[in-house]
Motif scaffolding. Structure first.
Motif, PDB file in Angstrom:
ATOM      1  N   THR A  22       0.830  -1.208   0.000  1.00 24.25           N
ATOM      2  CA  THR A  22       0.000   0.000   0.000  1.00 24.25           C
ATOM      3  C   THR A  22       0.865   1.258   0.000  1.00 24.25           C
ATOM      4  OG1 THR A  22      -1.797  -1.119   1.172  1.00 24.25           O
ATOM      5  CG2 THR A  22      -1.746   1.274   1.285  1.00 24.25           C
ATOM      6  N   ALA A  23       1.909   1.278   0.834  1.00 21.45           N
ATOM      7  CA  ALA A  23       2.807   2.435   0.890  1.00 21.45           C
ATOM      8  C   ALA A  23       3.520   2.646  -0.446  1.00 21.45           C
ATOM      9  CB  ALA A  23       3.823   2.251   2.010  1.00 21.45           C
ATOM     10  N   LEU A  24       3.929   1.570  -1.089  1.00 22.69           N
ATOM     11  CA  LEU A  24       4.605   1.690  -2.381  1.00 22.69           C
ATOM     12  C   LEU A  24       3.652   2.216  -3.445  1.00 22.69           C
ATOM     13  CD1 LEU A  24       7.086   1.276  -4.110  1.00 22.69           C
ATOM     14  CD2 LEU A  24       6.417  -1.119  -4.415  1.00 22.69           C
ATOM     15  N   MET A  25       2.411   1.738  -3.455  1.00 19.83           N
ATOM     16  CA  MET A  25       1.424   2.241  -4.407  1.00 19.83           C
ATOM     17  C   MET A  25       1.180   3.735  -4.201  1.00 19.83           C
ATOM     18  SD  MET A  25      -1.540  -0.641  -4.995  1.00 19.83           S
ATOM     19  CE  MET A  25      -1.830  -0.955  -3.253  1.00 19.83           C
ATOM     20  N   LEU A  26       1.050   4.165  -2.941  1.00 21.00           N
ATOM     21  CA  LEU A  26       0.837   5.583  -2.653  1.00 21.00           C
ATOM     22  C   LEU A  26       2.027   6.411  -3.109  1.00 21.00           C
ATOM     23  CD1 LEU A  26      -0.745   7.896  -1.336  1.00 21.00           C
ATOM     24  CD2 LEU A  26       0.334   7.271   0.851  1.00 21.00           C
ATOM     25  N   LEU A  27       3.244   5.939  -2.838  1.00 23.49           N
ATOM     26  CA  LEU A  27       4.441   6.689  -3.225  1.00 23.49           C
ATOM     27  C   LEU A  27       4.532   6.823  -4.741  1.00 23.49           C
ATOM     28  CD1 LEU A  27       6.736   8.017  -1.677  1.00 23.49           C
ATOM     29  CD2 LEU A  27       8.099   5.967  -2.036  1.00 23.49           C
ATOM     30  N   ASN A  28       4.278   5.760  -5.481  1.00 25.33           N
ATOM     31  CA  ASN A  28       4.305   5.831  -6.944  1.00 25.33           C
ATOM     32  C   ASN A  28       3.227   6.768  -7.477  1.00 25.33           C
ATOM     33  OD1 ASN A  28       6.471   4.062  -7.273  1.00 25.33           O
ATOM     34  ND2 ASN A  28       5.154   2.256  -7.293  1.00 25.33           N
ATOM     35  N   PHE A  29       2.061   6.736  -6.850  1.00 20.73           N
ATOM     36  CA  PHE A  29       0.963   7.626  -7.258  1.00 20.73           C
ATOM     37  C   PHE A  29       1.356   9.088  -7.054  1.00 20.73           C
ATOM     38  CE2 PHE A  29      -2.975   9.956  -6.432  1.00 20.73           C
ATOM     39  CZ  PHE A  29      -3.788   9.539  -7.480  1.00 20.73           C
ATOM     40  N   LEU A  30       1.987   9.380  -5.917  1.00 26.81           N
ATOM     41  CA  LEU A  30       2.408  10.757  -5.645  1.00 26.81           C
ATOM     42  C   LEU A  30       3.522  11.198  -6.578  1.00 26.81           C
ATOM     43  CD1 LEU A  30       2.367  10.683  -1.727  1.00 26.81           C
ATOM     44  CD2 LEU A  30       0.682  11.759  -3.241  1.00 26.81           C
ATOM     45  N   HIS A  31       4.461  10.301  -6.887  1.00 29.16           N
ATOM     46  CA  HIS A  31       5.574  10.662  -7.770  1.00 29.16           C
ATOM     47  C   HIS A  31       5.090  11.029  -9.166  1.00 29.16           C
ATOM     48  CE1 HIS A  31       8.932   8.546  -5.255  1.00 29.16           C
ATOM     49  NE2 HIS A  31       8.480   9.640  -4.699  1.00 29.16           N
ATOM     50  N   LYS A  32       4.032  10.388  -9.639  1.00 28.97           N
ATOM     51  CA  LYS A  32       3.481  10.737 -10.954  1.00 28.97           C
ATOM     52  C   LYS A  32       2.897  12.140 -10.962  1.00 28.97           C
ATOM     53  CE  LYS A  32       2.433   5.981 -12.326  1.00 28.97           C
ATOM     54  NZ  LYS A  32       1.369   4.989 -12.652  1.00 28.97           N
TER      55      LYS A  32
END
Length: 485
Positions: A75-85
């Motif tokens: 979940t944390a990795l998905m959130l981080l990738n979403f924010l980086h985009k």
């Protein structure tokens, strides 16, 4: 970014190649305190991504279950990738970013999720930002308090899905699906399954004790008094490390479950262990080799990674239980009760394969005279636990009513209520942390659909005309009007 999960045993294998002896490597791991299953997030240069790695370590030191840590890490990795985009990160994220991530997970992603999964995601995000606020990485959570709640969750109360078995369904599942018999209870000579005695014993153990699969599948021989060749009629098992939430409780193993273990222990298990000796010997250095049982089988002493250790049996972790073997002089005998082809304890995925093979076999007989009505979806082992809870609750409720009627008391005394309350008894047997969880079974004591049918049966019969008759009459009127027009 790359996500990894720590495995101390794999590190020890690499250490052997690198030239470190077992003592030095064990001391290093203990000094660094790297728990098993801890997530590690690395960037393209293989450097730790902070502050996530520090948060992962906090979760591991709080003894969060590896399965939960894995879910939180994804979940944390998905959130981080979403924010980086969006050219944002955890520090610069706004409330709109978090809400958009929720909408992406629930509505816009390639694979969307329902309330239950999002509530788990929101718990991970909430726990992550609580840590970031604690260490001063951010000043506050990026979302506002709504109606006194700080959670991002759906706010929905999720009912437990109780799917239980009737007697004929259970016997069909146990004997035909797992045991390889015909629906007529005769031997199926075409059956090519593996370890039917073990699988039938496992189903009986799951049903008659109400244990979760993580509990009954990790049982050891000493815990059932089977380590010295005895065959006790009944037994009590003290669960601790393998229980949900590591909440200690005692589980009663009735005579039926112990008797069903007999053919497996006498016939199948010795054959499995004998066939696995070569494989066990090759893995000798990876195993926890027990040389002595102490305190009447409640403690084990043996060598793990070159170090002599002594452990309480009930406090052994599942990963250590799986590799625990006893040096008997004639070979290595696994301490696990239920073993697979390799001579070691079956994993949860291994039991899942057993379950699906049984389901496919049961589907072959669907619709035949002796086959019961089967559900649309495959049985899961937790359905045995639901069946145990519901049948025990019904039985204890009837007993309580019978006792109250025999005493001719208008109201049970407080002591009778405290000691004989069926819900409290079932809660204790199941190991529920809250009575509210057990109370959810009450609604299944009677079939509400049958109650509805009974309540309105006279209504539908009294009118003299069903809805089908009314609809047909209306249709005839329409046809008459069309003809007149």
């Amino acid at each position: 970014m790359l996500l990894f999960f720590t495995d101390r045993r794999k590190v020890r294998k690499v250490g052997q190649v690198a030239g470190l002896d077992q003592g030095e490597l064990t001391a290093l791991l203990e000094r660094r305190r790297v728990p098993n299953g801890m997530p590690m997030l690395l960037d393209e240069a293989m450097r730790p991504v902070e502050p996530l790695c520090s948060w992962f370590r906090r979760l591991a030191m709080e003894r969060l279950a590896p399965k939960t840590m894995k879910a939180y890490a994804h979940t944390a990795l998905m959130l981080l990738n979403f924010l980086h985009k969006r050219d944002h990160d955890l520090r610069s994220a706004t409330e709109q970013d978090i809400r958009d991530f929720e909408a992406w997970r629930r509505e816009d992603g390639r694979t969307t999720v329902e309330d239950l999964t999002w509530d788990r995601d929101s718990a991970a995000i909430g726990r992550l930002y609580a840590y970031l606020v604690e260490i001063g990485y951010v000043a506050a959570r990026p979302w506002r308090r709504v109606r006194g709640r700080t959670s991002l969750g759906s706010g929905m109360s999720h009912e437990v899905r109780v799917r239980h078995m009737e007697l004929e369904q259970y016997l069909f599942c146990r004997d035909v699906g797992f045991g390889g018999l015909l629906p007529t209870a005769e031997l199926d000579e075409s059956f090519r399954g593996w370890s039917p005695h073990r699988n039938r014993a496992a189903s009986e153990l799951a049903l008659l004790t109400g244990m979760r699969i993580e509990e009954w599948s990790t049982l050891l021989l000493p815990e059932l008094g089977l380590d010295d060749g005895r065959r006790p009629a009944t037994w009590d098992v003290a669960l601790a490390e393998c229980a949900k939430g590591r909440r200690p409780r005692s589980v009663y193993i009735p005579a039926g479950a112990m008797a069903m273990l007999g053919p497996y222990l006498l016939i199948e298990r010795p054959e499995i262990v004998a066939a696995a000796q070569r494989r066990l010997r090759r893995r000798h250095r990876e195993l926890f080799v027990v040389d002595r049982l102490e305190a009447e089988g409640t403690r084990v002493r043996g060598i793990l990674d070159g170090v002599m250790i002594t452990r309480s049996v009930k406090m052994l972790k599942p990963e250590l239980r799986r590799i625990a073997v006893m040096e008997t002089g004639d070979g290595l005998d696994p301490l696990a009760l239920l073993v697979g082809r390799g001579g070691l304890m079956l994993t949860l995925s291994g039991w899942d394969r057993v379950r699906w093979r049984a389901w496919e076999r049961m589907k072959q007989w669907t619709g035949q005279e002796r086959a019961p009505v089967m559900p649309r979806r495959c049985w899961v082992f937790h359905d045995f636990r639901h069946t145990f809870a519901l049948r025990l609750l019904i039985f204890l409720t009837r007993e309580a009513l019978r006792d109250a009627a025999a005493q001719r008391l208008p109201m049970a005394t407080l002591l009778d209520h405290m000691t004989g309350n069926p819900l409290l008894a079932v809660q204790r047997r199941l190991g529920h942390a809250s009575p509210a969880t057990t109370y959810r079974y009450v609604r299944y004591l009677k079939d509400p659909m049958r109650e509805v049918d009974g309540a309105f049966r006279e209504w539908t019969a009294a009118g003299g005309a069903s809805y089908v008759t009314i609809a047909r009459h209306a249709l005839e009127l329409e046809e008459v009007r069309a003809a007149q027009g």
